[in-house]
Design a protein around this motif. Structure first.
Motif, mmCIF file in Angstrom:
data_model
loop_
_atom_site.group_PDB
_atom_site.id
_atom_site.type_symbol
_atom_site.label_atom_id
_atom_site.label_comp_id
_atom_site.label_asym_id
_atom_site.label_seq_id
_atom_site.Cartn_x
_atom_site.Cartn_y
_atom_site.Cartn_z
ATOM 1 N N ASP A 191 1.234 17.928 -0.418
ATOM 2 C CA ASP A 191 0.620 17.611 0.865
ATOM 3 C C ASP A 191 -0.316 16.416 0.678
ATOM 4 O OD1 ASP A 191 0.071 18.531 3.732
ATOM 5 O OD2 ASP A 191 -1.944 18.378 2.903
ATOM 6 N N LEU A 192 -0.008 15.316 1.362
ATOM 7 C CA LEU A 192 -0.781 14.085 1.174
ATOM 8 C C LEU A 192 -2.265 14.244 1.520
ATOM 9 C CD1 LEU A 192 1.514 11.123 2.311
ATOM 10 C CD2 LEU A 192 0.446 11.442 0.082
ATOM 11 N N PRO A 193 -2.612 14.737 2.710
ATOM 12 C CA PRO A 193 -4.042 14.775 3.075
ATOM 13 C C PRO A 193 -4.887 15.708 2.225
ATOM 14 C CG PRO A 193 -2.634 14.956 5.027
ATOM 15 C CD PRO A 193 -1.746 15.135 3.830
ATOM 16 N N THR A 194 -4.349 16.857 1.858
ATOM 17 C CA THR A 194 -5.180 17.857 1.182
ATOM 18 C C THR A 194 -5.028 17.874 -0.335
ATOM 19 O OG1 THR A 194 -3.491 19.591 1.403
ATOM 20 C CG2 THR A 194 -5.075 19.343 3.211
ATOM 21 N N GLU A 195 -3.861 17.475 -0.823
ATOM 22 C CA GLU A 195 -3.596 17.592 -2.257
ATOM 23 C C GLU A 195 -3.643 16.264 -2.998
ATOM 24 O OE1 GLU A 195 0.040 19.096 -5.215
ATOM 25 O OE2 GLU A 195 0.089 19.561 -3.067
ATOM 26 N N VAL A 196 -3.107 15.217 -2.383
ATOM 27 C CA VAL A 196 -2.934 13.959 -3.097
ATOM 28 C C VAL A 196 -4.073 12.979 -2.839
ATOM 29 C CG1 VAL A 196 -1.381 12.026 -3.524
ATOM 30 C CG2 VAL A 196 -0.427 14.277 -2.990
ATOM 31 N N ARG A 197 -4.417 12.770 -1.583
ATOM 32 C CA ARG A 197 -5.419 11.746 -1.264
ATOM 33 C C ARG A 197 -6.798 12.032 -1.835
ATOM 34 N NH1 ARG A 197 -3.207 10.453 4.820
ATOM 35 N NH2 ARG A 197 -1.548 9.010 4.163
ATOM 36 N N PRO A 198 -7.253 13.285 -1.917
ATOM 37 C CA PRO A 198 -8.545 13.521 -2.568
ATOM 38 C C PRO A 198 -8.567 13.055 -4.026
ATOM 39 C CG PRO A 198 -7.934 15.424 -1.252
ATOM 40 C CD PRO A 198 -6.740 14.513 -1.269
ATOM 41 N N VAL A 199 -7.448 13.185 -4.724
ATOM 42 C CA VAL A 199 -7.376 12.715 -6.110
ATOM 43 C C VAL A 199 -7.420 11.192 -6.144
ATOM 44 C CG1 VAL A 199 -6.038 12.755 -8.241
ATOM 45 C CG2 VAL A 199 -6.045 14.759 -6.746
ATOM 46 N N ILE A 200 -6.675 10.563 -5.234
ATOM 47 C CA ILE A 200 -6.689 9.102 -5.167
ATOM 48 C C ILE A 200 -8.094 8.603 -4.857
ATOM 49 C CG2 ILE A 200 -5.834 7.088 -3.897
ATOM 50 C CD1 ILE A 200 -3.215 8.591 -3.477
ATOM 51 N N ASP A 201 -8.773 9.261 -3.933
ATOM 52 C CA ASP A 201 -10.136 8.850 -3.568
ATOM 53 C C ASP A 201 -11.076 8.944 -4.765
ATOM 54 O OD1 ASP A 201 -9.300 8.372 -0.995
ATOM 55 O OD2 ASP A 201 -10.011 10.292 -0.198
ATOM 56 N N ARG A 202 -10.909 10.002 -5.573
ATOM 57 C CA ARG A 202 -11.750 10.134 -6.776
ATOM 58 C C ARG A 202 -11.492 8.985 -7.737
ATOM 59 N NH1 ARG A 202 -10.336 11.486 -11.588
ATOM 60 N NH2 ARG A 202 -8.445 12.614 -10.997
ATOM 61 N N VAL A 203 -10.217 8.694 -7.968
ATOM 62 C CA VAL A 203 -9.866 7.619 -8.894
ATOM 63 C C VAL A 203 -10.335 6.270 -8.353
ATOM 64 C CG1 VAL A 203 -7.972 6.424 -10.051
ATOM 65 C CG2 VAL A 203 -7.921 8.907 -9.842
ATOM 66 N N ASN A 204 -10.245 6.078 -7.036
ATOM 67 C CA ASN A 204 -10.743 4.835 -6.449
ATOM 68 C C ASN A 204 -12.226 4.630 -6.749
ATOM 69 O OD1 ASN A 204 -8.238 4.250 -5.376
ATOM 70 N ND2 ASN A 204 -8.730 4.947 -3.313
ATOM 71 N N GLY A 205 -12.994 5.705 -6.645
ATOM 72 C CA GLY A 205 -14.420 5.620 -6.975
ATOM 73 C C GLY A 205 -14.639 5.272 -8.433
ATOM 74 N N GLU A 206 -13.837 5.861 -9.312
ATOM 75 C CA GLU A 206 -13.953 5.565 -10.738
ATOM 76 C C GLU A 206 -13.600 4.109 -11.026
ATOM 77 O OE1 GLU A 206 -11.421 8.393 -12.634
ATOM 78 O OE2 GLU A 206 -12.756 10.103 -12.238
ATOM 79 N N LEU A 207 -12.590 3.599 -10.347
ATOM 80 C CA LEU A 207 -12.201 2.195 -10.538
ATOM 81 C C LEU A 207 -13.341 1.257 -10.165
ATOM 82 C CD1 LEU A 207 -8.557 2.277 -9.139
ATOM 83 C CD2 LEU A 207 -9.200 1.598 -11.458
ATOM 84 N N LEU A 208 -14.022 1.544 -9.081
ATOM 85 C CA LEU A 208 -15.140 0.690 -8.668
ATOM 86 C C LEU A 208 -16.298 0.785 -9.656
ATOM 87 C CD1 LEU A 208 -14.905 1.320 -4.862
ATOM 88 C CD2 LEU A 208 -14.752 -0.919 -5.974
#
Length: 202
Positions: free
Chosen positions: A135-152
């Motif tokens: 599930d993109l909104p609940t399962e995948v995107r929260p992980v992407i958002d975390r990694v995006n923060g780490e990248l910054l």
């Protein structure tokens, strides 16, 4: 009196150690491996993005409900959310939002490379299509958002390394190591190379 003195000495030592650790964690990093590692993780997450979109696309196609951009992979609205976050967070971290947004455009394109590659493979090999639909909104995107923060955070910590003349060879080495650590195949290694195309300040 001696006990009180010992306790005081222990507290001073603990505070000194904490301060040293905080200083070390805040110090600029010369290694680009953490940045490459976070990018490799984001590339890997693209597998789940592809699985979710592939299932949605085929279900919509079956019911004649395909619309939007006409592509199951492109998602301009979501992409803009990511780019806006990169610009806003960059300003908070004191790094150049223009360069951060450029890097995140590369990250998005890298994800699309993986998604296109997997779509083509699954079209040719229907038996290899994932049976689980993330599930993109609940399962995948929260992980992407975390990694995006780490990248910054990594961009903020590697400013000196990324402006160094040694950045590009250092980044190639970091990519090679991260590729092995994350067990990336040819498709994902190619995507990782694209993902960090704007990392070095030329």
């Amino acid at each position: 009196m001696r006990l009180r003195s010992s306790i005081l000495c222990a507290l001073v030592a603990a505070l000194a150690l904490t301060a040293t650790s905080a200083t070390a964690s805040a110090a600029p990093r010369e290694s680009l491996l953490p940045l490459a590692g976070s990018s490799a993780e984001r590339v890997r997450i693209s597998d789940k993005v592809a699985a979710a979109k592939y299932a949605q696309w085929h279900e919509a196609s079956r019911w004649g409900a395909v619309g939007g951009t006409g592509s199951p992979i492109d998602d301009p609205a979501r992409e803009q959310v990511v780019l806006d976050f990169a610009a806003k967070r960059s300003a908070e971290l004191g790094i150049d939002p223009v360069r951060s947004v450029a890097l995140f455009r590369d990250q998005i394109e890298a994800s699309k490379i993986v998604q296109r590659g997997l779509f083509a493979f699954w079209d040719a090999h229907p038996g290899q299509v994932p049976t689980e639909r993330p599930d993109l909104p609940t399962e995948v995107r929260p992980v992407i958002d975390r990694v995006n923060g780490e990248l910054l955070d990594e961009l903020a910590a590697t400013g000196h390394a990324r402006t160094s003349p040694r950045c590009e060879p250092g980044l190639r080495l970091a990519n090679a190591i991260a590729g092995r650590q994350w067990h990336l195949d040819r498709l994902h290694r190619a995507a990782l190379h694209v993902a960090l195309g704007s990392a070095c300040v030329r």
